[in-house]
Design a protein around this motif. Structure first.
Motif, PDB file in Angstrom:
ATOM      1  N   UNK A 184      -0.158  15.324  37.866  1.00 42.45           N
ATOM      2  CA  UNK A 184       0.019  16.243  39.155  1.00 42.45           C
ATOM      3  C   UNK A 184      -1.320  16.973  38.534  1.00 42.45           C
ATOM      4  N   UNK A 185      -2.066  17.559  39.731  1.00 37.69           N
ATOM      5  CA  UNK A 185      -3.204  18.462  39.514  1.00 37.69           C
ATOM      6  C   UNK A 185      -2.739  19.831  39.508  1.00 37.69           C
ATOM      7  N   UNK A 186      -3.672  20.869  38.733  1.00 39.49           N
ATOM      8  CA  UNK A 186      -3.267  22.188  38.742  1.00 39.49           C
ATOM      9  C   UNK A 186      -4.209  22.948  39.765  1.00 39.49           C
ATOM     10  N   UNK A 187      -3.976  24.038  40.339  1.00 40.26           N
ATOM     11  CA  UNK A 187      -4.641  24.884  40.943  1.00 40.26           C
ATOM     12  C   UNK A 187      -5.222  26.226  40.156  1.00 40.26           C
ATOM     13  N   UNK A 188      -6.245  26.642  40.435  1.00 41.06           N
ATOM     14  CA  UNK A 188      -6.652  27.825  39.960  1.00 41.06           C
ATOM     15  C   UNK A 188      -7.025  28.832  41.000  1.00 41.06           C
ATOM     16  N   UNK A 189      -6.567  30.250  40.873  1.00 42.24           N
ATOM     17  CA  UNK A 189      -6.856  30.943  41.966  1.00 42.24           C
ATOM     18  C   UNK A 189      -7.241  32.276  41.122  1.00 42.24           C
ATOM     19  N   UNK A 190      -8.114  33.204  41.889  1.00 38.61           N
ATOM     20  CA  UNK A 190      -8.555  34.565  41.480  1.00 38.61           C
ATOM     21  C   UNK A 190      -8.039  35.460  42.663  1.00 38.61           C
ATOM     22  N   UNK A 191      -7.378  36.425  42.458  1.00 36.80           N
ATOM     23  CA  UNK A 191      -6.741  37.321  43.190  1.00 36.80           C
ATOM     24  C   UNK A 191      -7.101  38.664  42.883  1.00 36.80           C
ATOM     25  N   UNK A 192      -7.073  39.653  43.997  1.00 44.18           N
ATOM     26  CA  UNK A 192      -7.358  41.000  43.888  1.00 44.18           C
ATOM     27  C   UNK A 192      -6.175  41.588  43.268  1.00 44.18           C
ATOM     28  N   UNK A 204      -6.859  17.851  37.201  1.00 41.80           N
ATOM     29  CA  UNK A 204      -5.839  17.074  36.132  1.00 41.80           C
ATOM     30  C   UNK A 204      -4.737  17.934  35.783  1.00 41.80           C
ATOM     31  N   UNK A 205      -3.712  17.696  34.884  1.00 37.00           N
ATOM     32  CA  UNK A 205      -2.682  18.377  34.578  1.00 37.00           C
ATOM     33  C   UNK A 205      -3.322  19.557  33.569  1.00 37.00           C
ATOM     34  N   UNK A 206      -2.707  20.861  33.740  1.00 39.75           N
ATOM     35  CA  UNK A 206      -3.657  21.980  33.053  1.00 39.75           C
ATOM     36  C   UNK A 206      -2.194  22.691  32.172  1.00 39.75           C
ATOM     37  N   UNK A 207      -2.689  23.025  30.785  1.00 32.61           N
ATOM     38  CA  UNK A 207      -1.575  23.653  30.061  1.00 32.61           C
ATOM     39  C   UNK A 207      -1.562  24.958  30.189  1.00 32.61           C
ATOM     40  N   UNK A 208      -2.739  25.358  29.855  1.00 33.26           N
ATOM     41  CA  UNK A 208      -3.038  27.114  29.563  1.00 33.26           C
ATOM     42  C   UNK A 208      -4.468  27.370  29.866  1.00 33.26           C
ATOM     43  N   UNK A 209      -4.686  28.740  29.892  1.00 31.62           N
ATOM     44  CA  UNK A 209      -6.091  29.002  30.178  1.00 31.62           C
ATOM     45  C   UNK A 209      -6.483  30.459  29.571  1.00 31.62           C
ATOM     46  N   UNK A 210      -7.791  30.821  29.717  1.00 32.05           N
ATOM     47  CA  UNK A 210      -7.939  32.072  29.099  1.00 32.05           C
ATOM     48  C   UNK A 210      -9.515  32.343  29.876  1.00 32.05           C
ATOM     49  N   UNK A 265      -6.379  21.043  28.554  1.00 29.32           N
ATOM     50  CA  UNK A 265      -6.030  19.673  29.211  1.00 29.32           C
ATOM     51  C   UNK A 265      -5.748  18.725  28.187  1.00 29.32           C
ATOM     52  N   UNK A 266      -5.851  17.382  28.256  1.00 26.72           N
ATOM     53  CA  UNK A 266      -5.401  16.375  27.248  1.00 26.72           C
ATOM     54  C   UNK A 266      -6.680  16.403  26.339  1.00 26.72           C
ATOM     55  N   UNK A 274      -4.320  15.104  21.345  1.00 29.73           N
ATOM     56  CA  UNK A 274      -3.436  14.518  22.533  1.00 29.73           C
ATOM     57  C   UNK A 274      -3.500  15.389  23.406  1.00 29.73           C
ATOM     58  N   UNK A 275      -2.971  16.807  23.057  1.00 24.84           N
ATOM     59  CA  UNK A 275      -2.754  17.962  24.097  1.00 24.84           C
ATOM     60  C   UNK A 275      -3.142  19.334  23.338  1.00 24.84           C
ATOM     61  N   UNK A 276      -3.830  20.021  24.220  1.00 24.61           N
ATOM     62  CA  UNK A 276      -4.048  21.508  23.765  1.00 24.61           C
ATOM     63  C   UNK A 276      -3.169  22.213  24.345  1.00 24.61           C
ATOM     64  N   UNK A 277      -2.212  23.044  23.595  1.00 24.80           N
ATOM     65  CA  UNK A 277      -1.192  23.749  24.133  1.00 24.80           C
ATOM     66  C   UNK A 277      -1.652  25.106  24.657  1.00 24.80           C
TER      67      UNK A 277
END
Length: 519
Positions: A30-38, A52-58, A70-71, A93-96
């Motif tokens: 499954x793919x992941x969406x990224x959104x920027x919001x006010x 691609x599947x997404x685990x975390x973000x910064x 991701x993977x 294998x994965x970055x948590x």
């Protein structure tokens, strides 16, 4: 979905699949969406897919880029256009997890190989700056670095993995400078508190959240962790030392400096899940119970110099549950809990005027049920035992029964300077007259079994410990609960001890932490 402020926008990620399989990555498509919001109205500014599947973000403020994990790779995004601008791999294998340095072009991430990776962001891409392997081995199928976080000033970073149930602290040179424990389960999230220097919050799988206030210097100064579950604690009569007993060792501590003086590791045959101890008044010896014996250790070296097979007549069916020694050191009392033949459980009194040549004085075998507590009166005239058959007051000369109380099991205690006694029945404490005929006061407040009791403040107050994770102070005369020490890191405060001057209290919990409190 996750939410974080990016300058004047809120960034969130959203999975389009019903179930995220990213923890193993097997079949994860499954793919992941990224959104920027006010931030105020949450009005959508920009939305794109990671593909691609997404685990975390910064979000990294210095480079004005968003990074997702991701993977085994980290991807950088232009927050205005949503275009991918860089990518880096760490071989896992994965970055948590991932976090951004508060002021520089660097990131840290944690992967399933138990490594924290620091990344450097350049104009042309992203590359590995250094890697730190955590000093532990995770036996979990889903092991690895579950969370990592820079301190608010960026001079430290915090991380965790599932097996240690702790938050580890590293400096800028990747040296481990501390570790804080207290969670009853695996920590899966760490965050810092904005606007503070040293406040860190961590959460675990059992829904416990801890707010830590870490010191500027020695991180380990904020707690006293004993790694294993502490079974018993006690002060020496001269207050110079205190001892902690676990299933695997005995530790002698300096009361003034809180430093470990000596540690004696048990042999496999000596360690026991219910070990407890007593300081001999001669201030030269410590008595510690094993499953069926009493070990005599020299102070301060903790050398094992003798042992007595107190439960020799139990044929392996019984185990020790308590030990108490008289104020003059002439007698000690050990209680027994038998498993198959519970009605044969006994109390054993030994002459220990010379701890190196102790002899059996008498055995009480007519109690008729399992015993869990025992105490000697300070003047050595009486003893008291508690268990499934209630409380029995005993003549110390021959072990005969002087009085019986229908309640009382886990804690028994003589009221100092009085003929009265204290007994507990699960979560309730009672004060009875010395004949066991009248309940003078009932003390309520605990929601779990009471595990210990001490008198403080010139015997005007009682401090009780409980497996509900609290310590409570009661007024002896009124029965009122006038204070409670709560710490949600603790599920079970197993024991409580006070030094002879009443100025310091010890209380260990089942999470391997030892609290030092002032009454």
């Amino acid at each position: 979905w996750y939410q974080r402020r990016v300058r004047e926008a809120v960034v969130s990620t959203q999975s389009t699949g019903a179930a995220r399989k990213a923890i193993t990555w097997d079949g994860a498509t499954e793919e992941n969406n990224v959104m920027t919001l006010k931030p105020e109205s949450l009005e959508l500014i920009k939305r794109w897919t990671t593909g691609k599947p997404t685990w975390h973000y910064a979000y990294n403020k210095a480079s004005n880029k968003l990074f997702s994990t991701h993977k085994g790779n980290v991807v950088g995004w232009n927050t205005n256009s949503g275009e991918q601008v860089c990518e880096g791999e760490d071989g896992s294998d994965v970055i948590y997890c991932i976090d951004s340095h508060p002021s520089s072009n660097t990131l840290i991430s944690g992967n399933n190989d138990l490594k924290v990776v620091e990344w450097e962001i350049t104009e042309t891409g992203i590359g590995i700056k250094r890697q730190v392997e955590l000093p532990c081995l995770s036996g979990w199928a889903f092991g690895g670095v579950w969370s990592c976080k820079y301190s608010t000033q960026g001079d430290l970073f915090y991380c965790t993995e599932p097996q240690s149930m702790s938050v580890m602290v590293f400096n800028e040179e990747s040296e481990k400078v501390g570790e804080v424990k207290g969670h009853p389960a695996s920590v899966n999230c760490i965050t810092t508190i904005p606007g503070t220097r040293n406040q860190v919050m961590s959460c675990d799988r059992e829904r416990f959240t801890i707010l830590w206030n870490l010191p500027d210097g020695d991180i380990d100064a904020c707690k006293m962790v004993i790694d294993e579950k502490v079974l018993w604690v006690g002060f020496s009569h001269d207050q110079k030392y205190f001892v902690s007993v676990t299933e695997s060792n005995v530790r002698l501590w300096d009361s003034a400096t809180r430093a470990v003086i000596n540690t004696e590791v048990f042999d496999d045959a000596d360690g026991f899940y219910n070990s407890c101890g007593a300081f001999h008044p001669n201030q030269q010896h410590l008595l510690v119970t094993g499953k069926a014996d009493v070990m005599v250790m020299a102070l301060p070296g903790l050398e094992l110099i003798n042992s007595y097979d107190v439960l020799a007549s139990s044929d392996g069916d019984g185990s020790t549950t308590s030990i108490s020694i008289s104020a003059d050191g002439s007698r000690f009392l050990v209680t027994e809990c038998r498993n198959s033949n519970s009605d044969l459980s006994a109390a054993f009194c030994w002459d220990c005027t010379d701890p190196l040549a102790a002899t059996e004085a008498w055995v009480k075998r007519d109690y008729g049920a399992r015993m869990f507590s025992g105490i000697l009166k300070a003047d050595g005239s009486k003893a008291m035992i508690g268990g499934h058959a209630g409380t029995v007051i005993i003549d110390m000369q021959d072990g005969s029964t002087l009085a019986s109380i229908s309640v009382g099991c886990w804690v028994t205690c003589f009221v100092p300077g009085s003929t009265e006694v204290m007994v507990s029945d699960d979560s309730t404490l009672y004060r009875y007259d010395g004949l066991g005929e009248e309940n003078l006061m009932t003390y309520k407040g605990h929601s779990g079994k009471i595990t210990g009791l001490v008198f403080v403040n010139e015997n005007k107050n009682i401090l009780t410990s409980s497996d509900d994770g609290t310590i409570r102070m009661f007024d002896v005369l009124s029965g009122e609960c006038i204070y409670a020490f709560f710490n949600h890191r603790s599920e079970n405060v197993r024991r409580i001890a006070v030094n002879s001057s009443g100025s310091l209290v010890l209380a260990p919990n089942s999470n391997g932490m030892l609290y030092l409190l002032s009454p």
